[in-house]
Motif scaffolding. Structure first.
Motif, PDB file in Angstrom:
ATOM      1  N   GLY A  10       0.235   7.313  17.052  1.00 51.19           N
ATOM      2  CA  GLY A  10      -1.143   6.984  17.428  1.00 51.19           C
ATOM      3  C   GLY A  10      -2.193   7.897  16.828  1.00 51.19           C
ATOM      4  O   GLY A  10      -3.285   8.039  17.384  1.00 51.19           O
ATOM      5  N   LEU A  11      -1.868   8.515  15.677  1.00 50.81           N
ATOM      6  CA  LEU A  11      -2.864   9.371  15.026  1.00 50.81           C
ATOM      7  C   LEU A  11      -3.617   8.598  13.955  1.00 50.81           C
ATOM      8  O   LEU A  11      -3.008   7.859  13.180  1.00 50.81           O
ATOM      9  N   ALA A  15      -6.062   8.109  -1.807  1.00 50.01           N
ATOM     10  CA  ALA A  15      -5.887   6.713  -2.233  1.00 50.01           C
ATOM     11  C   ALA A  15      -4.970   6.653  -3.449  1.00 50.01           C
ATOM     12  O   ALA A  15      -5.377   6.255  -4.538  1.00 50.01           O
ATOM     13  N   VAL A  16      -3.716   7.066  -3.265  1.00 49.57           N
ATOM     14  CA  VAL A  16      -2.734   7.065  -4.358  1.00 49.57           C
ATOM     15  C   VAL A  16      -1.446   6.405  -3.898  1.00 49.57           C
ATOM     16  O   VAL A  16      -1.146   6.378  -2.695  1.00 49.57           O
ATOM     17  N   GLY A  17      -0.684   5.877  -4.852  1.00 53.04           N
ATOM     18  CA  GLY A  17       0.650   5.338  -4.568  1.00 53.04           C
ATOM     19  C   GLY A  17       0.653   4.339  -3.432  1.00 53.04           C
ATOM     20  O   GLY A  17      -0.170   3.421  -3.384  1.00 53.04           O
ATOM     21  N   GLY A  18       1.567   4.537  -2.481  1.00 56.62           N
ATOM     22  CA  GLY A  18       1.704   3.609  -1.362  1.00 56.62           C
ATOM     23  C   GLY A  18       0.718   3.854  -0.220  1.00 56.62           C
ATOM     24  O   GLY A  18       0.659   3.061   0.727  1.00 56.62           O
ATOM     25  N   ASN A  19      -0.059   4.943  -0.297  1.00 59.06           N
ATOM     26  CA  ASN A  19      -0.945   5.275   0.828  1.00 59.06           C
ATOM     27  C   ASN A  19      -1.910   4.165   1.220  1.00 59.06           C
ATOM     28  O   ASN A  19      -2.046   3.863   2.409  1.00 59.06           O
ATOM     29  N   PRO A  20      -2.603   3.523   0.239  1.00 58.30           N
ATOM     30  CA  PRO A  20      -3.559   2.485   0.628  1.00 58.30           C
ATOM     31  C   PRO A  20      -2.916   1.254   1.280  1.00 58.30           C
ATOM     32  O   PRO A  20      -3.606   0.494   1.949  1.00 58.30           O
ATOM     33  N   SER A  21      -1.606   1.074   1.106  1.00 58.68           N
ATOM     34  CA  SER A  21      -0.985  -0.066   1.779  1.00 58.68           C
ATOM     35  C   SER A  21      -0.661   0.285   3.236  1.00 58.68           C
ATOM     36  O   SER A  21      -0.384  -0.603   4.037  1.00 58.68           O
ATOM     37  N   LEU A  22      -0.709   1.564   3.583  1.00 56.31           N
ATOM     38  CA  LEU A  22      -0.458   1.989   4.962  1.00 56.31           C
ATOM     39  C   LEU A  22      -1.756   2.317   5.692  1.00 56.31           C
ATOM     40  O   LEU A  22      -1.962   1.913   6.833  1.00 56.31           O
ATOM     41  N   VAL A  23      -2.619   3.072   5.025  1.00 54.58           N
ATOM     42  CA  VAL A  23      -3.888   3.479   5.638  1.00 54.58           C
ATOM     43  C   VAL A  23      -4.974   2.515   5.178  1.00 54.58           C
ATOM     44  O   VAL A  23      -5.299   2.443   3.999  1.00 54.58           O
ATOM     45  N   GLN A  24      -5.495   1.754   6.141  1.00 55.38           N
ATOM     46  CA  GLN A  24      -6.582   0.820   5.831  1.00 55.38           C
ATOM     47  C   GLN A  24      -7.893   1.530   6.143  1.00 55.38           C
ATOM     48  O   GLN A  24      -8.143   1.892   7.297  1.00 55.38           O
ATOM     49  N   HIS A  25      -8.687   1.739   5.095  1.00 58.52           N
ATOM     50  CA  HIS A  25      -9.905   2.548   5.204  1.00 58.52           C
ATOM     51  C   HIS A  25     -10.808   2.046   6.323  1.00 58.52           C
ATOM     52  O   HIS A  25     -11.143   0.863   6.389  1.00 58.52           O
ATOM     53  N   GLU A  26     -11.181   2.970   7.214  1.00 61.52           N
ATOM     54  CA  GLU A  26     -12.070   2.716   8.348  1.00 61.52           C
ATOM     55  C   GLU A  26     -11.456   1.809   9.412  1.00 61.52           C
ATOM     56  O   GLU A  26     -12.136   1.425  10.352  1.00 61.52           O
ATOM     57  N   SER A  27     -10.161   1.463   9.275  1.00 62.68           N
ATOM     58  CA  SER A  27      -9.484   0.708  10.326  1.00 62.68           C
ATOM     59  C   SER A  27      -8.537   1.639  11.089  1.00 62.68           C
ATOM     60  O   SER A  27      -8.731   1.910  12.267  1.00 62.68           O
ATOM     61  N   ASN A  28      -7.501   2.163  10.399  1.00 61.80           N
ATOM     62  CA  ASN A  28      -6.577   3.081  11.065  1.00 61.80           C
ATOM     63  C   ASN A  28      -6.650   4.489  10.467  1.00 61.80           C
ATOM     64  O   ASN A  28      -5.804   5.327  10.733  1.00 61.80           O
ATOM     65  N   ALA A  35      -5.258   1.523  16.343  1.00 68.12           N
ATOM     66  CA  ALA A  35      -5.078   0.499  15.306  1.00 68.12           C
ATOM     67  C   ALA A  35      -3.824   0.806  14.479  1.00 68.12           C
ATOM     68  O   ALA A  35      -3.051  -0.102  14.143  1.00 68.12           O
ATOM     69  N   GLY A  36      -3.616   2.073  14.160  1.00 68.63           N
ATOM     70  CA  GLY A  36      -2.437   2.466  13.386  1.00 68.63           C
ATOM     71  C   GLY A  36      -1.157   2.214  14.163  1.00 68.63           C
ATOM     72  O   GLY A  36      -0.184   1.674  13.631  1.00 68.63           O
TER      73      GLY A  36
END
Length: 182
Positions: free
Chosen positions: A106-107, A113-126, A158-159
């Motif tokens: 829940g963090l 914004a590299v590699g697989g990060n953007p597919s996990l962290v949705q900017h301003e959502s989680n 959200a995460g």
């Protein structure tokens, strides 16, 4: 590890201490955040060849009382709930287990914004995505979450729900099943 004060804003990073994990940027950014938000704390979990250099940088910036180097922790899931924000600021990254672990606790996560990060962290959502190797922009993202508890909480929720929806065992089994059916 020093226990975190009730009012501390605790940032945490799980990463091997190697050059591509960019602890150098993280600590430079944290110095800016701490100057502006003195109750900010940084917890580093992991070890590696750069451990001594990272410790020197922390000392040189006068941050020894605000940064905890925990080394390797087998009990990461007992440390994560004490944190407010997860961080992963690598210059290169695959599909990060650290981000998945932080999200499942829940963090909100600030990641590069590299590699697989953007597919996990949705900017301003989680969480928030920042460019790699840009400590000033990282510091801005960290400061904004330090000062906005409601936003931190909403992003963390959200995460967590995204993990339950897309990365839980049930979700993966269902996804494999769909693939086989096709």
């Amino acid at each position: 590890a020093r226990s975190l004060a009730e009012d501390a804003i605790a940032f945490g990073c799980i990463a091997r201490m190697t050059p591509e994990k960019r602890h150098v940027d993280l600590i430079a950014a944290f110095a800016q955040v701490h100057a502006f938000v003195p109750r900010a704390r940084l917890v580093l979990m992991g070890d590696g060849p750069l451990h001594a250099e990272i410790e020197q940088q922390v000392q040189a910036l006068g941050l020894a009382n605000a940064v905890t180097l925990m080394g390797m922790r087998p009990d990461i899931e007992s440390v994560l709930p004490a944190l407010d924000v997860g961080l992963l600021v690598s210059s290169t990254e695959g599909m990060s287990n650290a981000i998945l672990e932080m999200m499942s606790c829940g963090l909100p996560v600030i990641a590069t914004a590299v590699g697989g990060n953007p597919s996990l962290v949705q900017h301003e959502s989680n969480g928030l995505l920042v460019p790699a190797c840009q400590p000033d922009q990282l510091a801005q993202a960290m400061t904004s979450l330090a000062l906005m508890p409601e936003q931190r909480h909403a992003m963390g929720k959200a995460g967590r729900s995204r993990i339950e929806r897309e990365f839980s065992l049930d979700a993966m089994v269902h996804s494999f099943d769909q693939t086989y059916q096709r």
